[in-house]
Design an enzyme around this catalytic site. Structure first.
Site, PDB file in Angstrom:
ATOM      1  N   HIS A 274       2.944  10.731  -0.038  1.00  0.00           N
ATOM      2  CA  HIS A 274       2.284  12.023   0.182  1.00  0.00           C
ATOM      3  C   HIS A 274       3.365  13.075   0.372  1.00  0.00           C
ATOM      4  CE1 HIS A 274      -1.856  10.676   0.412  1.00  0.00           C
ATOM      5  NE2 HIS A 274      -1.468   9.663   1.173  1.00  0.00           N
TER       6      HIS A 274
ATOM      7  N   ASP B 119       0.858  -1.199   0.000  1.00  0.00           N
ATOM      8  CA  ASP B 119       0.000   0.000   0.000  1.00  0.00           C
ATOM      9  C   ASP B 119       0.893   1.248   0.000  1.00  0.00           C
ATOM     10  OD1 ASP B 119      -2.171   1.693  -0.009  1.00  0.00           O
ATOM     11  OD2 ASP B 119      -2.992   1.010   1.899  1.00  0.00           O
TER      12      ASP B 119
HETATM   13  O1  DOR Z   1      -3.578   4.931   3.802  1.00  0.00           O
HETATM   14  C1  DOR Z   1      -4.042   4.878   2.677  1.00  0.00           C
HETATM   15  N1  DOR Z   1      -3.592   5.670   1.702  1.00  0.00           N
HETATM   16  N2  DOR Z   1      -5.029   4.016   2.433  1.00  0.00           N
HETATM   17  C2  DOR Z   1      -5.700   4.046   1.272  1.00  0.00           C
HETATM   18  O2  DOR Z   1      -6.585   3.262   1.116  1.00  0.00           O
HETATM   19  C3  DOR Z   1      -5.393   5.048   0.246  1.00  0.00           C
HETATM   20  C4  DOR Z   1      -4.000   5.470   0.356  1.00  0.00           C
HETATM   21  C5  DOR Z   1      -3.653   6.678  -0.461  1.00  0.00           C
HETATM   22  O3  DOR Z   1      -4.032   6.761  -1.615  1.00  0.00           O
HETATM   23  O4  DOR Z   1      -2.945   7.539   0.067  1.00  0.00           O
END
Ligand code: DOR
Length: 429
Positions: free
Chosen positions: A310, A306
């Site tokens: 960011h 995952d």
């Molecule tokens: O923590 C997460 N970030 N969970 C998700 O389901 C989406 C992801 C994101 O796109 O940043």
């Protein structure tokens, strides 16, 4: 003609178990041409990998590449470079991009961006248009381009009627419906796991039931429709138990767990650092134990990252305003080795063989290391220790929760279709 590459002196671990053999790769055909004891070194570029493991390249069914639309956080190229450095030779890109990957045109764009990337980039497709949960996306046109996993990841499909119809289409198309299990009505307004730590910290929580109710619902819908489903980032003990029971019943379900859900708990949020904010949230010690047990007994088929880049700015916002997600590709293998207590062959199953099958790429990845097979490989030095430095990454983002952790096990080489894309721990493209 390019000379062959010889990985000499390593220990191969694949579906056939563990053995000390050399591996000769032909960069032109992209295949393993010889695998056996004491191969002739003449005419080959020789890499001494004694003491190292030679594994099928890892496969990650859950990666956020952020392209198109959020290139300030990651691109297909930089995400794929993180993957290669982490030992991955294939990844599946999630559809929560801008625009969402919800039609053939965007799938084509992502695949095109991935064509020159240092790992194979596959695209998932959204279940609903714009991932809005209202209208089914044109799954058939995406499936025709090779999309094998459909998900609205980042959100669950809330409407059970729509989910039922999506499963019926998926079953007809022979593709897998993957689900981010989260009931909005229970999760809304929550920023971490609801429990002891959310109460102590005064951060609104979301209950485990927000995940578990959708896992239960989708297992029932899988029984109703016969569709193949994949439960993404399983994070609670009850979810693990439900998947275990569904498998015992013979339902066509697979599941993944992320590295962070078996290495971190909600107690980390005591720092109020948004680096520990993730969806689904970090859970309790008992949940972490259940995830580890699920990975040990195969209830959970695959480790996923995952990987969710960011920007620094967004992760410097207060906890409640910051977006959820953490980096994962470059640290996953070392964390799996260090925290799962699995024999190496099971690490290979969870990180290469099973995810290759779930992603529908098992004809090319997760293959035996044997003559004639595609040379998609990862070479791991299991003894090397290293300290995670958030500034030392191929990602455009820095949001690893593992900064300062000392890990054991380092990827030294990654081979993609016969070409070394990582050599000596350095990305070559
Ligand atoms: O923590 C997460 N970030 N969970 C998700 O389901 C989406 C992801 C994101 O796109 O940043």
């Amino acid at each position: 003609m390019a000379e062959s590459v010889l990985l000499a002196g390593g220990t191969v671990v694949d579906v056939d178990g563990e053995r000390r053999i050399d591996v000769r790769i032909d960069p032109v055909s992209g295949r393993v041409v010889e695998a056996g004891a004491d191969l002739d070194v003449v005419g080959s570029e020789v890499h001494d990998v004694s003491g190292a493991y030679v594994l099928p390249g890892l496969v990650d069914v859950h990666v956020h590449m952020r392209q198109p639309g959020r290139e300030e956080a990651e691109t297909v190229e930089t995400g794929a470079r993180c993957a290669a450095l982490g030992g991955y030779t294939a990844v599946v890109a999630m559809p929560n991009t801008t625009p969402a990957i919800d039609c053939a045109a965007v799938v084509r764009e992502v695949l095109e961006l991935g064509r020159t990337a240092p790992c194979d980039v596959h695209s998932s497709g959204a279940v609903t248009i714009d991932r809005a949960g209202e209208t089914l996306a044109p799954m058939a046109e995406m499936a025709a381009l090779g999309v094998r996993l459909f998900t609205d990841d980042g959100a669950g499909v809330q409407d059970p009627g729509l989910m039922r119809r999506a499963m019926e289409y998926a079953a007809d198309l022979g593709v897998t419906l993957a689900q981010h299990c989260e009931v909005d009505a229970l999760a809304a307004g929550g920023h971490m796991h609801e429990g002891e730590w959310s109460s102590r910290l005064g951060i609104p929580g979301q209950p485990a039931e927000a995940e578990e109710m959708m896992v239960a619902r989708d297992l029932m819908l899988a029984r109703l429709t016969g569709a193949r489903i994949h439960i993404q980032h399983v994070s609670t003990a009850t979810s693990v138990a439900m998947v275990r029971a569904a498998k015992a019943e013979g339902l066509p379900v697979t599941a993944e767990a992320t590295t962070h859900h078996f290495t971190l708990t909600h107690a980390e949020c005591a720092s109020y650092s948004p680096l520990f904010k993730v969806a689904p949230p970090l859970r309790t010690d008992a949940d972490v134990e259940a995830i580890r047990a699920g990975l040990a007994d195969g209830t959970i088929d695959a480790v996923a990252t995952d990987h969710a880049p960011h920007t620094q700015e967004s992760k410097e916002l207060p906890f409640e305003q910051a977006p959820p997600g953490m980096l994962g590709l470059e640290t996953a293998l070392a964390l799996a080795i260090g925290h799962l207590d699995l024999p190496m062959v099971d690490v290979v199953r969870r990180m290469s063989l099973a995810p290759a099958a779930i992603a529908g790429v098992a004809d090319v990845h997760g293959r035996p290391v044997a003559a004639g097979e595609f040379a998609n490989l990862c070479v791991l030095d299991p003894g090397a220790t290293w300290t995670v430095d958030p500034t030392v990454t191929a990602s455009r983002s820095r949001n690893t929760p593992y900064g300062g952790w000392t890990l054991q096990g380092k990827v030294i080489h990654t081979v993609l279709h016969g070409e070394m894309v990582v050599r000596g721990g350095e990305a070559l493209r």
